[in-house]
Design a protein around this motif. Structure first.
Motif, PDB file in Angstrom:
ATOM      1  N   VAL A 155      28.016  35.052  40.186  1.00 11.04           N
ATOM      2  CA  VAL A 155      29.204  34.416  40.766  1.00 11.04           C
ATOM      3  C   VAL A 155      29.390  33.024  40.170  1.00 11.04           C
ATOM      4  N   ALA A 156      28.282  32.308  39.991  1.00  9.58           N
ATOM      5  CA  ALA A 156      28.363  31.007  39.318  1.00  9.58           C
ATOM      6  C   ALA A 156      28.910  31.177  37.906  1.00  9.58           C
ATOM      7  N   GLY A 157      28.548  32.293  37.254  1.00  2.00           N
ATOM      8  CA  GLY A 157      29.062  32.561  35.918  1.00  2.00           C
ATOM      9  C   GLY A 157      30.576  32.725  35.895  1.00  2.00           C
ATOM     10  N   LEU A 158      31.134  33.355  36.927  1.00  2.00           N
ATOM     11  CA  LEU A 158      32.591  33.460  37.014  1.00  2.00           C
ATOM     12  C   LEU A 158      33.223  32.075  37.132  1.00  2.00           C
ATOM     13  N   LEU A 164      37.573  25.352  45.830  1.00  2.00           N
ATOM     14  CA  LEU A 164      36.785  24.999  44.655  1.00  2.00           C
ATOM     15  C   LEU A 164      35.978  26.227  44.240  1.00  2.00           C
ATOM     16  N   PRO A 165      36.208  26.802  43.075  1.00  7.60           N
ATOM     17  CA  PRO A 165      35.503  28.029  42.681  1.00  7.60           C
ATOM     18  C   PRO A 165      33.977  27.974  42.812  1.00  7.60           C
ATOM     19  N   VAL A 197      31.013  38.158  47.791  1.00  5.34           N
ATOM     20  CA  VAL A 197      32.259  38.920  47.699  1.00  5.34           C
ATOM     21  C   VAL A 197      33.455  37.972  47.621  1.00  5.34           C
ATOM     22  N   GLY A 198      33.467  36.988  48.507  1.00  8.82           N
ATOM     23  CA  GLY A 198      34.541  35.998  48.481  1.00  8.82           C
ATOM     24  C   GLY A 198      34.604  35.280  47.154  1.00  8.82           C
ATOM     25  N   GLY A 199      33.431  34.955  46.593  1.00  5.65           N
ATOM     26  CA  GLY A 199      33.384  34.259  45.309  1.00  5.65           C
ATOM     27  C   GLY A 199      33.926  35.093  44.173  1.00  5.65           C
ATOM     28  N   VAL A 200      33.575  36.385  44.143  1.00  4.11           N
ATOM     29  CA  VAL A 200      34.081  37.267  43.092  1.00  4.11           C
ATOM     30  C   VAL A 200      35.599  37.379  43.184  1.00  4.11           C
ATOM     31  N   ALA A 211      40.743  35.749  40.968  1.00  5.89           N
ATOM     32  CA  ALA A 211      42.143  35.395  41.238  1.00  5.89           C
ATOM     33  C   ALA A 211      42.545  34.126  40.497  1.00  5.89           C
ATOM     34  N   VAL A 212      41.608  33.218  40.318  1.00  9.15           N
ATOM     35  CA  VAL A 212      41.893  31.986  39.570  1.00  9.15           C
ATOM     36  C   VAL A 212      41.869  32.254  38.072  1.00  9.15           C
TER      37      VAL A 212
END
Length: 252
Positions: A152-155, A206-207, A229-232, A237-238
């Motif tokens: 998720v940090a990678g996204l 903030l992503p 899940v929220g992070g993905v 979406a961003v």
């Protein structure tokens, strides 16, 4: 393997070789690659003595704040470092005319970005898992959770990459963007730690918040997967409109 897959594999291999050559020839990029190692060593060397000093002089226990310390020094910095490194490589490729040359080859700009996004996610994940694991202050049993949290940090690193290349036209402007985003990415997502209510979700704009929050909840032995899940969902979406802007900018 079908012809399209073979073409993509050859393209990714060529992009990888070009990245390696471009990185070790630029001292700035070499420093970015080594930065997580330096920060990890600094954490190992400085945090335990600081903890002892604060306890002895001020009767303040820093240990409960270790997840915040790790987040600020290692997790969030991995996002800005890998995103910045990838952005500088892309800016070098734009200056060299690589993206323009892709227009007359079978390799599409989408294939190029797929390679770039995949490598950013993988490298960020490796950095997160390695640096946090060797920090010396990570709670036992959290290493398996670091893999999805690192992804998720990678996204968020991909978001960082796209923000930089969408605004900057050269490496000088890219450095300025990294400095500006450093505050937003490695600073502001730490503030929800001090907000003990549902209002801390407001920082979800903030992503990087989602990876940081998932790590904090995991450190507290809570249910952390909803934040993944929220992070993905949010990061993708961003990424989508930023990607469209990037493609439009480099195909005009």
């Amino acid at each position: 393997m079908n012809p399209s897959a073979q073409l993509a594999a050859r393209s990714w291999a060529a992009f990888g070789r070009n990245d390696i050559r471009g990185t070790y020839r630029d001292p700035l990029l070499v420093m970015l690659v080594l930065a997580p190692v330096i920060w990890t060593v600094g954490t190992v060397v400085l945090v335990p003595p600081l903890t002892a000093t604060l306890a002895r002089r001020y009767d303040f226990d820093l240990v409960p704040y270790y997840p915040l310390v790790i987040t600020a020094l290692l997790l969030l910095t991995s996002i800005i470092i890998v995103g910045g490194l990838a952005a500088f490589l892309v800016l070098d490729e734009i200056d060299a005319g690589t993206l323009s040359a892709l227009r007359v080859t079978p390799v599409s700009l989408t294939t190029f970005f797929a390679y770039r996004a995949a490598t950013v996610v993988v490298i960020t994940t490796v950095y997160v898992v390695a640096t946090l694991s060797f920090s010396g202050i990570l709670q036992p049993g959290l290493v398996p959770a670091l893999i999805p949290i690192g992804m998720v940090a990678g996204l968020s690193s991909v978001v960082t990459l796209l923000l930089i290349v969408s605004v900057a036209s050269n490496k000088i402007q890219g450095i300025a963007m990294v400095r500006l985003l450093g505050i937003v990415i490695a600073g502001l997502p730490c503030l929800p730690w001090f907000v003990d209510s549902a209002w801390n979700l407001a920082f979800g704009v903030l992503p990087p918040y989602w990876a940081a929050k998932a790590f904090w909840v995991a450190s507290d032995h809570g249910t952390w997967w909803p934040y993944l899940v929220g992070g993905v969902v949010y990061n993708l979406a961003v990424i989508w409109p930023l990607l469209q802007r990037f493609i439009a900018k480099n195909t005009a």
